[in-house]
Design a protein around this motif. Structure first.
Motif, PDB file in Angstrom:
ATOM      1  N   THR A  85       0.604  -1.218  -0.001  1.00 23.74           N
ATOM      2  CA  THR A  85      -0.002   0.042  -0.074  1.00 23.74           C
ATOM      3  C   THR A  85       0.720   1.292   0.068  1.00 23.74           C
ATOM      4  O   THR A  85       0.457   2.166  -0.889  1.00 23.74           O
ATOM      5  N   PRO A  86       1.914   1.352   0.742  1.00 24.55           N
ATOM      6  CA  PRO A  86       2.674   2.500   0.676  1.00 24.55           C
ATOM      7  C   PRO A  86       3.416   2.823  -0.449  1.00 24.55           C
ATOM      8  O   PRO A  86       3.275   4.000  -0.890  1.00 24.55           O
ATOM      9  N   ARG A  89       0.591   4.412  -2.765  1.00 29.96           N
ATOM     10  CA  ARG A  89       0.328   5.615  -2.530  1.00 29.96           C
ATOM     11  C   ARG A  89       1.120   6.723  -2.986  1.00 29.96           C
ATOM     12  O   ARG A  89       0.865   7.813  -3.488  1.00 29.96           O
ATOM     13  N   GLU A  92       0.781   7.008  -6.945  1.00 26.35           N
ATOM     14  CA  GLU A  92      -0.412   7.563  -7.124  1.00 26.35           C
ATOM     15  C   GLU A  92       0.041   9.118  -7.073  1.00 26.35           C
ATOM     16  O   GLU A  92      -0.432   9.847  -7.972  1.00 26.35           O
ATOM     17  N   ALA A  93       0.668   9.707  -5.959  1.00 25.56           N
ATOM     18  CA  ALA A  93       1.031  10.749  -5.724  1.00 25.56           C
ATOM     19  C   ALA A  93       1.937  11.410  -7.013  1.00 25.56           C
ATOM     20  O   ALA A  93       1.677  12.424  -7.491  1.00 25.56           O
ATOM     21  N   LYS A  98      -5.310   7.950  -9.252  1.00 17.93           N
ATOM     22  CA  LYS A  98      -5.410   6.840  -8.554  1.00 17.93           C
ATOM     23  C   LYS A  98      -5.063   5.599  -9.416  1.00 17.93           C
ATOM     24  O   LYS A  98      -5.184   5.567 -10.488  1.00 17.93           O
ATOM     25  N   CYS A 495       4.770  15.318  -6.139  1.00 20.56           N
ATOM     26  CA  CYS A 495       3.286  14.981  -6.533  1.00 20.56           C
ATOM     27  C   CYS A 495       3.052  15.653  -7.671  1.00 20.56           C
ATOM     28  O   CYS A 495       3.375  17.128  -8.044  1.00 20.56           O
ATOM     29  N   ALA A 500      -4.806  12.798  -5.461  1.00 27.17           N
ATOM     30  CA  ALA A 500      -4.407  11.145  -5.272  1.00 27.17           C
ATOM     31  C   ALA A 500      -3.800  10.806  -3.969  1.00 27.17           C
ATOM     32  O   ALA A 500      -3.462   9.825  -3.354  1.00 27.17           O
ATOM     33  N   GLY A 501      -3.565  12.087  -3.053  1.00 28.68           N
ATOM     34  CA  GLY A 501      -2.826  11.878  -1.811  1.00 28.68           C
ATOM     35  C   GLY A 501      -1.776  12.807  -1.810  1.00 28.68           C
ATOM     36  O   GLY A 501      -1.331  13.862  -2.500  1.00 28.68           O
ATOM     37  N   CYS A 503       2.683  12.762  -1.115  1.00 33.36           N
ATOM     38  CA  CYS A 503       3.884  12.294  -0.989  1.00 33.36           C
ATOM     39  C   CYS A 503       4.435  12.053   0.046  1.00 33.36           C
ATOM     40  O   CYS A 503       5.435  11.083   0.661  1.00 33.36           O
TER      41      CYS A 503
END
Length: 511
Positions: A85-86, A89, A92-93, A98, A495, A500-501, A503
């Motif tokens: 997951t990390p 993420r 995505e950034a 996404k 980023c 998307a979140g 960085c």
């Protein structure tokens, strides 16, 4: 063992017996043996043809190229996705969008993989700019097939991540350890503006590694040191001298700064009396014989790699038989079987055949690169061979004493210049596509000549040699995230958008 100099026109194999630690094929095969290589099986046209979209876009820009992940269907794929997951993420950034994972069933053959690529990955309903061109496959070769990896590699930058526990089952902790390492180096690159470039050939006094030194390592070092309009960007260029033990080899690659390494050595294959168990084979097949001949400890294993600092944040091009893993079927089986049936070089060929995957055996990734990727102080990606590794990759198809080191050096250059690992592998795959196109053109010319009742314009020996080169190059794969790159100064993850979140608190944000 007496030192063996590579003779004229010799086909050398980088495979050693796992018990005797001696070459499985010594002293190699005459170049003429390649004349028996059969015609490759027909595959869909799209399999071996470059189909990358947006060729004018920067290949290293994730905002333009996009990144995604392919996991096997079922609980194992769910666990692997959760573990990384990390990393999801972070990507995505970087791309400002996404990540939508793909799920695939195990055991895809070439035809099914080609259909999946056309119907799912390149779905006409998806805008071109949203199709991911960086693809990270999760799982062992029985979960996400090698055939799918090969099919995708001609239209995308593809890597694979799999880490197994002692019982051989997927280890979510290993996936998580790699993801944490990749994210850490992306967010906190070193202060080094240039990497060290390391070049190594094992000093085991065999024809294969001597050929590797004379026709690959020495020419690569010469090219790296040669001044020019665009000089090789390395802080230090190190031709690692022959080391005595595996510990010496590990120390040579333990510098704190980011490094790229090209190594040539024998990879372990089946012992003369067979493997003691499946677990024994999985632990040792593809381990590297890096120490000097006669050394008490020349063998580099996964166990030694688990926690020893080696190429921290670096990239490794590892040339050895089964260095990346063992496929379900070897691309060289039909050729070697034909030689054995004809009685040519029977005893030597039979030993190699016994080392190849047998019917019904499960394909698997080698334990050594798994350990290297899991190691927090290990490399970010490894390019290795998923089959028998010959010296074809760095020699001329029709003159095996003529160096073509530039094929592999192009990958080392891309790594050192800060390109992502997938771009570095693709530099080598260009040579694969060139020789594959040459073969297809030859077969078409032969068919035309037959239709017009004319003599074939194709030299069968030259064509067979080209076929051997094609199969050798086809076996190289990338293990690790294809978007990984050396953590050089200025390479900090950025980023591309806020949707998307984030960085991370220290990440820079692109305007």
């Amino acid at each position: 063992m007496t030192a063996v100099a590579p003779g004229p026109g010799t086909l050398e194999l980088l495979l050693a017996d796992a018990t005797e630690l001696l070459p499985t094929l010594a002293p190699g095969l005459p170049e003429l043996a390649a004349g028996s290589a059969p015609r490759p099986a027909r595959t869909p046209r799209s399999v071996d043809t470059l189909t990358r979209d947006m060729p004018d876009a920067d290949p290293n820009d994730l905002a333009l190229q996009r990144w995604s992940v392919i996991a096997p269907e079922g609980p194992a794929g769910d666990e692997a996705l959760e573990a990384i997951t990390p990393l999801l993420r972070l990507r995505e950034a970087e791309q400002g969008a996404k990540v939508e994972p793909y799920r695939v069933r195990p055991g895809m053959g070439v035809a099914e993989a080609a259909r999946w690529k056309a119907d799912v990955l390149r779905d006409e309903r998806v805008p071109e700019e949203e199709i991911p061109r960086y693809l990270l496959l999760l799982g062992d070769l029985d979960e996400v097939s090698a055939e799918l990896q090969h099919v995708l590699a001609n239209g995308a930058f593809v890597g694979r991540l799999h880490v197994a526990g002692p019982d051989g089952r997927p280890d979510p902790g290993g996936y998580a350890a790699y993801a944490e390492k990749a994210v850490r180096w992306a967010r906190e690159p070193t202060g080094h503006g240039q990497p060290d470039a390391l070049f190594f050939a094992a000093d085991d006094r065999t024809g294969a590694t001597r050929l590797g030194r004379h026709l690959l390592i020495e020419p690569c070092v010469t090219m790296a040191r040669k001044p020019g309009r665009r000089p090789f960007p390395a802080a230090n260029i190190v031709d690692i001298p022959g080391v005595d033990t595996a510990d010496d080899f590990l120390r040579a690659g333990s510098a704190a700064g980011p490094s790229v390494l090209l190594s040539v050595s024998h990879g372990l294959g089946r012992p003369r009396r067979g493997w003691a168990s499946v677990g024994h084979q999985r632990a040792l097949q593809g381990a590297l014989l890096v120490g000097a001949h006669g050394s008490s400890a020349p063998l580099l294993t996964a166990e030694m790699m688990q926690s020893t600092p080696f190429l921290p944040g670096g990239l490794w091009f590892c040339l050895a038989c089964f260095g990346a893993g063992t496929p379900m079927e070897s691309a060289f089986y039909s050729w070697l079987s034909l030689l054995a049936r004809e009685g040519a070089y029977a005893s030597r060929v039979q030993r190699v055949l016994e080392s190849l995957p047998q019917g019904g055996e499960r394909p698997f990734l080698a334990a050594l690169p798994q350990a290297a990727l899991r190691n927090p102080q290990g490399p970010l990606a490894v390019i290795g061979h998923l089959d028998l590794a010959w010296t074809h990759a760095f020699t001329d198809p029709s003159r095996s004493t003529q160096s073509r080191a530039s094929r592999i050096f192009s990958s080392i250059q891309a790594m050192a210049r800060g390109s992502r690992a997938g771009v570095a592998l693709d530099a080598l795959m260009r040579s694969y596509r060139e020789v594959n196109d040459e073969l297809l053109s030859g077969y078409h010319a032969e068919e035309d000549a037959r239709a017009w009742n004319r003599p074939s314009p194709v030299d069968p020996v030259q064509r067979s040699s080209a076929f051997m080169l094609r199969n050798d190059l086809r076996g190289y794969v990338l293990l690790g995230d294809p978007a990984a790159r050396l953590p050089l100064k200025g390479s900090k993850a950025s980023c591309s958008g806020s949707a998307a979140g984030e960085c991370g608190p220290d990440a820079s944000v692109a305007p």
